[in-house]
Design a protein around this motif. Structure first.
Motif, PDB file in Angstrom:
ATOM      1  N   GLY A 271      36.232  38.770  67.323  1.00 36.44           N
ATOM      2  CA  GLY A 271      36.262  37.770  68.381  1.00 36.44           C
ATOM      3  C   GLY A 271      34.882  37.567  68.972  1.00 36.44           C
ATOM      4  O   GLY A 271      34.215  38.534  69.338  1.00 36.44           O
ATOM      5  N   GLN A 272      34.461  36.326  69.039  1.00 35.87           N
ATOM      6  CA  GLN A 272      33.141  35.991  69.556  1.00 35.87           C
ATOM      7  C   GLN A 272      33.244  35.363  70.931  1.00 35.87           C
ATOM      8  O   GLN A 272      33.868  34.316  71.109  1.00 35.87           O
ATOM      9  CB  GLN A 272      32.414  35.035  68.594  1.00 35.87           C
ATOM     10  N   LEU A 273      32.635  36.040  71.888  1.00 41.59           N
ATOM     11  CA  LEU A 273      32.511  35.479  73.224  1.00 41.59           C
ATOM     12  C   LEU A 273      31.406  34.425  73.198  1.00 41.59           C
ATOM     13  O   LEU A 273      30.573  34.413  72.289  1.00 41.59           O
ATOM     14  CB  LEU A 273      32.167  36.584  74.220  1.00 41.59           C
ATOM     15  N   PRO A 274      31.346  33.573  74.218  1.00 37.14           N
ATOM     16  CA  PRO A 274      30.338  32.499  74.243  1.00 37.14           C
ATOM     17  C   PRO A 274      28.972  32.967  74.734  1.00 37.14           C
ATOM     18  O   PRO A 274      28.315  32.317  75.541  1.00 37.14           O
ATOM     19  CB  PRO A 274      30.962  31.484  75.192  1.00 37.14           C
ATOM     20  N   ILE A 275      28.521  34.105  74.217  1.00 36.37           N
ATOM     21  CA  ILE A 275      27.245  34.673  74.643  1.00 36.37           C
ATOM     22  C   ILE A 275      26.134  34.152  73.740  1.00 36.37           C
ATOM     23  O   ILE A 275      26.216  34.239  72.518  1.00 36.37           O
ATOM     24  CB  ILE A 275      27.301  36.210  74.601  1.00 36.37           C
ATOM     25  N   ASP A 276      25.095  33.626  74.371  1.00 37.06           N
ATOM     26  CA  ASP A 276      23.909  33.184  73.653  1.00 37.06           C
ATOM     27  C   ASP A 276      23.105  34.447  73.340  1.00 37.06           C
ATOM     28  O   ASP A 276      22.655  35.137  74.258  1.00 37.06           O
ATOM     29  CB  ASP A 276      23.101  32.236  74.534  1.00 37.06           C
ATOM     30  N   PRO A 277      22.910  34.783  72.058  1.00 37.01           N
ATOM     31  CA  PRO A 277      22.217  36.030  71.728  1.00 37.01           C
ATOM     32  C   PRO A 277      20.760  36.051  72.199  1.00 37.01           C
ATOM     33  O   PRO A 277      20.191  37.123  72.392  1.00 37.01           O
ATOM     34  CB  PRO A 277      22.313  36.116  70.205  1.00 37.01           C
ATOM     35  N   ALA A 278      20.165  34.895  72.421  1.00 30.78           N
ATOM     36  CA  ALA A 278      18.777  34.838  72.877  1.00 30.78           C
ATOM     37  C   ALA A 278      18.636  35.247  74.343  1.00 30.78           C
ATOM     38  O   ALA A 278      17.613  35.805  74.741  1.00 30.78           O
ATOM     39  CB  ALA A 278      18.207  33.439  72.672  1.00 30.78           C
TER      40      ALA A 278
ATOM     41  N   LEU B 198      42.246  31.619  75.048  1.00 32.02           N
ATOM     42  CA  LEU B 198      41.806  30.829  76.191  1.00 32.02           C
ATOM     43  C   LEU B 198      42.204  31.504  77.495  1.00 32.02           C
ATOM     44  O   LEU B 198      43.331  32.002  77.618  1.00 32.02           O
ATOM     45  CB  LEU B 198      42.443  29.438  76.154  1.00 32.02           C
ATOM     46  N   GLN B 199      41.308  31.474  78.452  1.00 27.30           N
ATOM     47  CA  GLN B 199      41.660  31.978  79.778  1.00 27.30           C
ATOM     48  C   GLN B 199      42.698  31.059  80.425  1.00 27.30           C
ATOM     49  O   GLN B 199      43.565  31.516  81.146  1.00 27.30           O
ATOM     50  CB  GLN B 199      40.406  32.066  80.663  1.00 27.30           C
ATOM     51  N   ASP B 200      42.598  29.763  80.130  1.00 24.91           N
ATOM     52  CA  ASP B 200      43.511  28.781  80.722  1.00 24.91           C
ATOM     53  C   ASP B 200      43.902  27.768  79.647  1.00 24.91           C
ATOM     54  O   ASP B 200      43.053  27.033  79.135  1.00 24.91           O
ATOM     55  CB  ASP B 200      42.811  28.086  81.890  1.00 24.91           C
ATOM     56  N   ILE B 201      45.181  27.713  79.308  1.00 20.67           N
ATOM     57  CA  ILE B 201      45.654  26.823  78.241  1.00 20.67           C
ATOM     58  C   ILE B 201      45.416  25.352  78.581  1.00 20.67           C
ATOM     59  O   ILE B 201      45.356  24.506  77.685  1.00 20.67           O
ATOM     60  CB  ILE B 201      47.139  27.106  77.899  1.00 20.67           C
TER      61      ILE B 201
ATOM     62  N   PHE C 227      46.044  30.786  72.069  1.00 23.60           N
ATOM     63  CA  PHE C 227      46.859  31.438  73.094  1.00 23.60           C
ATOM     64  C   PHE C 227      46.136  31.452  74.428  1.00 23.60           C
ATOM     65  O   PHE C 227      44.913  31.558  74.469  1.00 23.60           O
ATOM     66  CB  PHE C 227      47.102  32.924  72.740  1.00 23.60           C
ATOM     67  N   GLN C 228      46.903  31.388  75.503  1.00 19.86           N
ATOM     68  CA  GLN C 228      46.365  31.710  76.820  1.00 19.86           C
ATOM     69  C   GLN C 228      46.543  33.209  77.003  1.00 19.86           C
ATOM     70  O   GLN C 228      47.587  33.770  76.669  1.00 19.86           O
ATOM     71  CB  GLN C 228      47.114  30.971  77.928  1.00 19.86           C
ATOM     72  N   VAL C 229      45.504  33.862  77.519  1.00 18.39           N
ATOM     73  CA  VAL C 229      45.557  35.298  77.773  1.00 18.39           C
ATOM     74  C   VAL C 229      45.308  35.562  79.250  1.00 18.39           C
ATOM     75  O   VAL C 229      44.799  34.700  79.967  1.00 18.39           O
ATOM     76  CB  VAL C 229      44.526  36.055  76.900  1.00 18.39           C
ATOM     77  N   ALA C 230      45.669  36.750  79.704  1.00 18.97           N
ATOM     78  CA  ALA C 230      45.519  37.086  81.123  1.00 18.97           C
ATOM     79  C   ALA C 230      44.056  37.115  81.550  1.00 18.97           C
ATOM     80  O   ALA C 230      43.717  36.691  82.653  1.00 18.97           O
ATOM     81  CB  ALA C 230      46.184  38.423  81.421  1.00 18.97           C
ATOM     82  N   ALA C 231      43.193  37.609  80.691  1.00 21.16           N
ATOM     83  CA  ALA C 231      41.765  37.688  81.005  1.00 21.16           C
ATOM     84  C   ALA C 231      40.994  37.936  79.718  1.00 21.16           C
ATOM     85  O   ALA C 231      41.538  38.461  78.744  1.00 21.16           O
ATOM     86  CB  ALA C 231      41.496  38.813  81.995  1.00 21.16           C
ATOM     87  N   LEU C 232      39.717  37.560  79.735  1.00 20.60           N
ATOM     88  CA  LEU C 232      38.815  37.808  78.609  1.00 20.60           C
ATOM     89  C   LEU C 232      37.622  38.617  79.112  1.00 20.60           C
ATOM     90  O   LEU C 232      37.280  38.551  80.302  1.00 20.60           O
ATOM     91  CB  LEU C 232      38.341  36.489  77.999  1.00 20.60           C
TER      92      LEU C 232
ATOM     93  N   ALA D 198      34.924  35.378  80.408  1.00 17.58           N
ATOM     94  CA  ALA D 198      34.741  34.222  79.519  1.00 17.58           C
ATOM     95  C   ALA D 198      35.945  33.299  79.588  1.00 17.58           C
ATOM     96  O   ALA D 198      37.065  33.729  79.894  1.00 17.58           O
ATOM     97  CB  ALA D 198      34.537  34.701  78.078  1.00 17.58           C
ATOM     98  N   LEU D 199      35.723  32.033  79.275  1.00 21.08           N
ATOM     99  CA  LEU D 199      36.804  31.050  79.212  1.00 21.08           C
ATOM    100  C   LEU D 199      37.458  31.020  77.842  1.00 21.08           C
ATOM    101  O   LEU D 199      38.587  30.570  77.705  1.00 21.08           O
ATOM    102  CB  LEU D 199      36.269  29.650  79.551  1.00 21.08           C
ATOM    103  N   VAL D 200      36.734  31.505  76.801  1.00 20.16           N
ATOM    104  CA  VAL D 200      37.226  31.444  75.426  1.00 20.16           C
ATOM    105  C   VAL D 200      36.645  32.592  74.609  1.00 20.16           C
ATOM    106  O   VAL D 200      35.543  33.076  74.882  1.00 20.16           O
ATOM    107  CB  VAL D 200      36.880  30.073  74.777  1.00 20.16           C
ATOM    108  N   GLU D 201      37.412  33.017  73.627  1.00 21.79           N
ATOM    109  CA  GLU D 201      36.951  33.946  72.595  1.00 21.79           C
ATOM    110  C   GLU D 201      37.597  33.485  71.287  1.00 21.79           C
ATOM    111  O   GLU D 201      38.772  33.125  71.278  1.00 21.79           O
ATOM    112  CB  GLU D 201      37.382  35.375  72.913  1.00 21.79           C
ATOM    113  N   ILE D 202      36.813  33.469  70.222  1.00 20.54           N
ATOM    114  CA  ILE D 202      37.323  32.972  68.940  1.00 20.54           C
ATOM    115  C   ILE D 202      37.015  33.982  67.842  1.00 20.54           C
ATOM    116  O   ILE D 202      35.876  34.462  67.734  1.00 20.54           O
ATOM    117  CB  ILE D 202      36.707  31.603  68.576  1.00 20.54           C
ATOM    118  N   GLU D 203      38.032  34.291  67.035  1.00 21.86           N
ATOM    119  CA  GLU D 203      37.839  35.138  65.860  1.00 21.86           C
ATOM    120  C   GLU D 203      38.136  34.304  64.622  1.00 21.86           C
ATOM    121  O   GLU D 203      38.783  33.258  64.718  1.00 21.86           O
ATOM    122  CB  GLU D 203      38.732  36.383  65.903  1.00 21.86           C
ATOM    123  N   ALA D 204      37.654  34.768  63.473  1.00 22.15           N
ATOM    124  CA  ALA D 204      37.832  33.991  62.241  1.00 22.15           C
ATOM    125  C   ALA D 204      38.051  34.889  61.038  1.00 22.15           C
ATOM    126  O   ALA D 204      37.571  36.017  60.999  1.00 22.15           O
ATOM    127  CB  ALA D 204      36.609  33.107  62.006  1.00 22.15           C
ATOM    128  N   ILE D 205      38.758  34.333  60.068  1.00 24.87           N
ATOM    129  CA  ILE D 205      38.902  34.939  58.752  1.00 24.87           C
ATOM    130  C   ILE D 205      38.345  33.928  57.756  1.00 24.87           C
ATOM    131  O   ILE D 205      38.683  32.743  57.799  1.00 24.87           O
ATOM    132  CB  ILE D 205      40.374  35.249  58.420  1.00 24.87           C
TER     133      ILE D 205
END
Length: 127
Positions: free
Chosen positions: A32-39, A80-83, A107-112, A116-123
């Motif tokens: 899962g990737q948070l919206p963090i800018d690595p720079a 998503l923090q908020d659907i 999915f909406q989740v209780a907290a991230l 964060a407002l979003v986290e995304i994972e991928a296959i």
């Protein structure tokens, strides 16, 4: 056999996990990737659109470390923090995929982490 994928162009893992792993058959699991800018180490913005874009950029950069593109993504999971942010997230998300889009769950989740407002994972697959 399990290979670790990692890049400085995405946030470093902050716990006992890898940015991504790949098995011998070329199946890739991106954490899962948070919206963090690595720079900067900070969120890319405070709104769902900028955060969605950054989460997906992080995924794109992890895949690129193995010579792959977003076309190799088979499935994503969006937390998503908020659907009610689904529509705006979806518009930003759509700009990362052409042709056949990956399967997806959202999915909406209780907290991230870190609020964060979003986290995304991928296959993804090398095939």
């Amino acid at each position: 056999m399990k290979k670790e994928l990692k890049t400085e162009k995405a946030p470093a893992a902050i716990g006992p996990y890898s940015q991504a792993t790949m098995n011998a058959a070329g199946l890739i699991f991106v954490s899962g990737q948070l919206p963090i800018d690595p720079a900067t180490g900070a969120f890319a913005g405070e709104d769902i659109v900028s955060q969605t874009r950054q989460s997906l950029e992080n995924i794109r950069n992890i895949l690129a470390s193995e010579g792959l593109t977003m076309d190799h993504v088979l499935k994503t999971t969006v937390l998503l923090q908020d659907i009610s942010d689904f529509g705006a997230m979806n518009q930003a998300y759509a700009t990362f995929f052409e042709g056949v889009c990956p399967a997806r769950a959202a999915f909406q989740v209780a907290a991230l982490p870190k609020g964060a407002l979003v986290e995304i994972e991928a296959i993804a697959s090398k095939e």
